[in-house]
Design a protein around this motif. Structure first.
Motif, PDB file in Angstrom:
ATOM      1  N   UNK A  38       0.794  -1.236   0.000  1.00 57.67           N
ATOM      2  CA  UNK A  38       0.000   0.000   0.000  1.00 57.67           C
ATOM      3  C   UNK A  38       0.818   1.272   0.000  1.00 57.67           C
ATOM      4  N   UNK A  40       2.338   4.496  -1.348  1.00 60.11           N
ATOM      5  CA  UNK A  40       1.900   5.365  -2.442  1.00 60.11           C
ATOM      6  C   UNK A  40       2.751   6.616  -2.461  1.00 60.11           C
ATOM      7  N   UNK A  49      -3.296  19.482  -0.108  1.00 67.49           N
ATOM      8  CA  UNK A  49      -4.153  19.227   1.047  1.00 67.49           C
ATOM      9  C   UNK A  49      -3.407  19.580   2.342  1.00 67.49           C
ATOM     10  N   UNK A  53      -4.365  22.393   5.014  1.00 67.95           N
ATOM     11  CA  UNK A  53      -4.656  21.949   6.378  1.00 67.95           C
ATOM     12  C   UNK A  53      -3.802  22.737   7.372  1.00 67.95           C
TER      13      UNK A  53
ATOM     14  N   UNK B  33       1.425  15.898   9.492  1.00 65.26           N
ATOM     15  CA  UNK B  33       1.356  16.576   8.203  1.00 65.26           C
ATOM     16  C   UNK B  33       2.740  16.724   7.593  1.00 65.26           C
ATOM     17  N   UNK B  36       3.814  13.576   6.146  1.00 55.68           N
ATOM     18  CA  UNK B  36       3.099  13.293   4.899  1.00 55.68           C
ATOM     19  C   UNK B  36       3.758  14.020   3.732  1.00 55.68           C
ATOM     20  N   UNK B  96      -8.964   4.073   3.846  1.00 53.60           N
ATOM     21  CA  UNK B  96      -8.106   4.273   2.673  1.00 53.60           C
ATOM     22  C   UNK B  96      -8.795   5.165   1.642  1.00 53.60           C
ATOM     23  N   UNK B  99      -9.096   8.859   2.821  1.00 48.90           N
ATOM     24  CA  UNK B  99      -7.835   9.585   2.653  1.00 48.90           C
ATOM     25  C   UNK B  99      -7.684  10.076   1.217  1.00 48.90           C
ATOM     26  N   UNK B 100      -7.887   9.156   0.268  1.00 50.99           N
ATOM     27  CA  UNK B 100      -7.696   9.522  -1.141  1.00 50.99           C
ATOM     28  C   UNK B 100      -8.728  10.552  -1.601  1.00 50.99           C
ATOM     29  N   UNK B 103      -8.169  14.023  -0.138  1.00 47.54           N
ATOM     30  CA  UNK B 103      -7.093  14.758  -0.802  1.00 47.54           C
ATOM     31  C   UNK B 103      -7.508  15.179  -2.206  1.00 47.54           C
ATOM     32  N   UNK B 106      -9.712  18.084  -1.738  1.00 48.45           N
ATOM     33  CA  UNK B 106      -9.184  19.079  -0.801  1.00 48.45           C
ATOM     34  C   UNK B 106     -10.204  19.357   0.318  1.00 48.45           C
ATOM     35  N   UNK B 108     -11.380  19.094   4.229  1.00 45.45           N
ATOM     36  CA  UNK B 108     -10.666  19.097   5.506  1.00 45.45           C
ATOM     37  C   UNK B 108     -11.545  18.769   6.703  1.00 45.45           C
ATOM     38  N   UNK B 275      -7.139  11.253   6.757  1.00 48.71           N
ATOM     39  CA  UNK B 275      -6.580  12.147   5.737  1.00 48.71           C
ATOM     40  C   UNK B 275      -5.165  12.583   6.087  1.00 48.71           C
ATOM     41  N   UNK B 276      -4.791  12.419   7.343  1.00 49.12           N
ATOM     42  CA  UNK B 276      -3.480  12.931   7.765  1.00 49.12           C
ATOM     43  C   UNK B 276      -2.355  11.912   7.580  1.00 49.12           C
ATOM     44  N   UNK B 278       0.133   9.312   5.122  1.00 50.81           N
ATOM     45  CA  UNK B 278       0.755   9.414   3.805  1.00 50.81           C
ATOM     46  C   UNK B 278       0.209   8.402   2.804  1.00 50.81           C
ATOM     47  N   UNK B 279      -0.030   7.194   3.234  1.00 54.69           N
ATOM     48  CA  UNK B 279      -0.421   6.166   2.259  1.00 54.69           C
ATOM     49  C   UNK B 279      -1.245   5.070   2.925  1.00 54.69           C
TER      50      UNK B 279
END
Lengths: 60, 531
Positions: A38, A40, A49, A53, B33, B36, B96, B99-100, B103, B106, B108, B275-276, B278-279
């Motif tokens: 997973x 990315x 974003x 934020x 953040x 990320x 998952x 999150x995608x 982003x 955009x 929040x 959302x915070x 990275x993957x």
């Protein structure tokens, strides 16, 4: 016949007890089995974003 | 009585450590953040402890732990859902994609995610308003949980009202010191303290009662002490489920287990956490620690809550409910103070402070952004005026704190689990079909989700005001209009709205979507980019 598990003789309760443990075991297994899956790359929309934020958080 | 001075010193030291960690984390700019954007992984412990510390509060430990002293170990069904739905489904299935999509759009906040996905400002401000108006029920439950422990620990010098003020001051200081920012070191420390505190609590309890099997058997053996009033409602002992279809069974299964177990998916302060990171890799890794963490939180609280009956019967000849004078919210504090050594009471104070602070701060943050960003900036001013967003968000936080404290004073006993369950159930019925549609169903339409949200919100409100007797009788509107406490007859009077309203709002979302205009392909593709 009443089946007793860990001193609990109601299947409705010991089943919940066991399912708690089994779901935890599954979550551990899932985390380990997918430990390196997973990945990315950070995309432009991810960066945007984060910038937005941070702006919102810093304002507070 | 505990050493008031010693406890105060420990709590103040703890607050200093939290403040220092917050400052250190800020100086090093090592928050999630920064990780990320630098393309680095956050440590999986941090992601899951931070999510877990936000998820689990004094409401879960004190409120629902106390409920387990009443209902018994059947409450473990909620722990199962906490892990299966709250971690496995929430992280893997919803997290998952959240999150995608967050982003991509955009977005929040949770209302913003829903609003942008369906190109509807109405959805955003309506969702924001619901969160702002009703989350105080939940935040008050967290506040009361913390205050009950402070009250019991410091009694007789500190009464409940003073305890409530003490905790309010602590949380205000925390928020003012930047506690809203969720710097990872603080979250991790709070999660770690909670983890250690609960593990010790479980070990102590089982050892004290002769081991796992012996403790459960002892609990089974005192089922003859269940009060007659509870037996009438379906109670069959603390190691038995309530009688199928009885009022207690419906309360346990529909309100507590389903309401909270499913409602967690739509908690705005939790959804934004995804959302915070990275993957998806970080979410995968966090699942393992998250599962263990939740088991050690609610699993322990519910087992210990039920077993407290054995301890109190052995030592005082009374069941927990009698010791707590009928207030389930006071059971866990009473048990900790009576059964555990003094040093553990100090540790548990920090455990509960950690649990409460991490949740309270995220709740106030969610309330503030719900009114500042979602309602005013995007709803009333249609995104054209951002000048007052920060001010209104701050005012929203202050207002949220004030309403929470007022509710803390006004709400009756036995309220923590109920207030939490009402808020979670309301969120599930109102937001879940929309959230599912947003993440998984490209054909879902704006009209479909608006109809679903309306059905979920007003349906739940109607059910609580006119059908579900516990609330309808307490609120009094049904009596005022129709001169009777509820419009329905048993069993509907004890069936939680989530059982009826959530399926209806799901069906409405699908049916209306079938007959209304779809969103443009370009927009939907933009939402689902990189999926």
């Amino acid at each position: 016949m009443i089946m007793t598990v860990l001193g609990i003789d109601d299947a409705g309760v010991w089943l919940a007890y066991l399912l708690c443990i089994l779901s935890t075991v599954y979550s551990i297994w899932y985390g380990i089995a997918n430990w390196n899956k997973g990945d990315e790359e950070v995309l432009p929309e991810d960066k945007k974003w984060v910038e937005d934020e941070k702006k919102a958080e810093e304002g507070l | 009585m505990n050493n008031l001075m010693m406890l105060t010193v420990i709590v103040v030291l703890y607050l200093f450590v939290i403040a220092w960690l917050g400052w250190y984390g800020y100086k090093k700019t090592k928050n999630t953040l920064d990780y990320l954007v630098a393309g680095r992984d956050t440590h999986p412990f941090i992601m899951s402890l931070s999510y877990g510390a936000t998820f689990i509060s004094t409401s879960a430990i004190v409120g629902f732990g106390g409920a387990a002293a009443l209902f018994g170990m059947g409450l473990l069904w909620l722990t199962f859902l906490n892990i299966f739905v709250g971690i496995i489904i929430a992280f893997i299935v919803f997290g998952k994609r959240t999150r995608k999509m967050g982003h991509n759009l955009d977005a929040h906040t949770f209302p913003e995610l829903l609003g942008l996905r369906f190109q509807s400002r109405f959805i955003q401000w309506f969702a924001g308003l619901i969160i702002f108006l009703f989350m105080p029920l939940y935040s008050a439950a967290v506040l009361i949980g913390a205050a009950r422990f402070i009250e019991t620990t410091f009694a007789p010098q500190v009464n409940f009202n003073v305890a409530l003020l003490i905790y309010t001051l602590i949380i205000c200081a925390y928020v003012l010191a930047g506690g809203l920012k969720g710097v990872m070191y603080t979250d991790a420390l709070q999660g770690a303290i909670m983890f250690v505190g609960m593990i010790i609590l479980l070990a102590f309890t089982y050892i004290k009662l002769g081991g796992i099997t012996a403790a459960h058997q002892a609990l089974a053996n005192i089922s003859n002490l269940v009060p007659a009033k509870l037996v009438e409602q379906g109670h069959q002992g603390w190691t038995h489920m309530p009688a199928l279809g009885s009022p207690l069974w419906w309360s346990l299964i529909s309100t507590i287990v389903m309401g909270v177990g499913i409602g967690v998916l739509t908690q705005p302060q939790l959804a934004v956490r995804f959302m915070t990171v990275k993957s998806s890799k970080e979410i995968n890794r966090a699942v393992s620690i998250g599962g263990i963490f939740i088991l050690c939180m609610t699993g322990v609280a519910f087992i210990v809550g039920a077993l407290s009956n054995v301890y109190f019967v052995n030592t005082l000849g009374k069941i927990s409910l009698a010791v707590a004078k009928g207030n389930v919210d006071a059971v866990i504090p009473a048990y900790i103070n009576a059964a555990l050594p003094t040093w553990f009471v100090y540790l548990f104070m920090l455990t509960l402070l950690s649990a409460a602070m991490s949740t309270s701060s995220s709740q106030f943050h969610a309330m503030g952004t719900a009114i500042g960003r979602d309602f005013f900036e995007k709803g009333i001013w249609e995104g054209k005026n951002t000048k007052y967003t920060v001010l209104l968000t701050r005012l929203g936080i202050v207002f949220g704190v004030i309403v929470t404290v007022i509710l803390g004073f006004k709400l009756p006993d036995n309220i923590i689990a109920l207030a939490t369950a009402i808020f979670f159930g309301l969120c599930a019925s109102t937001f879940l079909p929309t959230y599912i549609g947003a993440l998984f169903i490209k054909e879902m339409t704006k009209a479909g989700v608006i109809a679903s949200m309306m059905t979920g919100f007003f349906g739940t409100a109607f059910w609580l005001l006119f059908i579900h007797q516990k609330e309808s009788a307490a609120l009094g509107l049904c009596k005022f209009i129709f001169d009777q406490p509820t419009l329905a007859s048993y069993p509907w009077t004890v069936v939680d709205p989530i059982v009826v309203i959530l399926p209806i709002s799901l069906i409405i979302a699908v049916i209306v979507s079938l007959f209304t205009s779809k969103l443009t392909k370009e927009h939907v593709n933009a939402c689902f980019k990189h999926f």
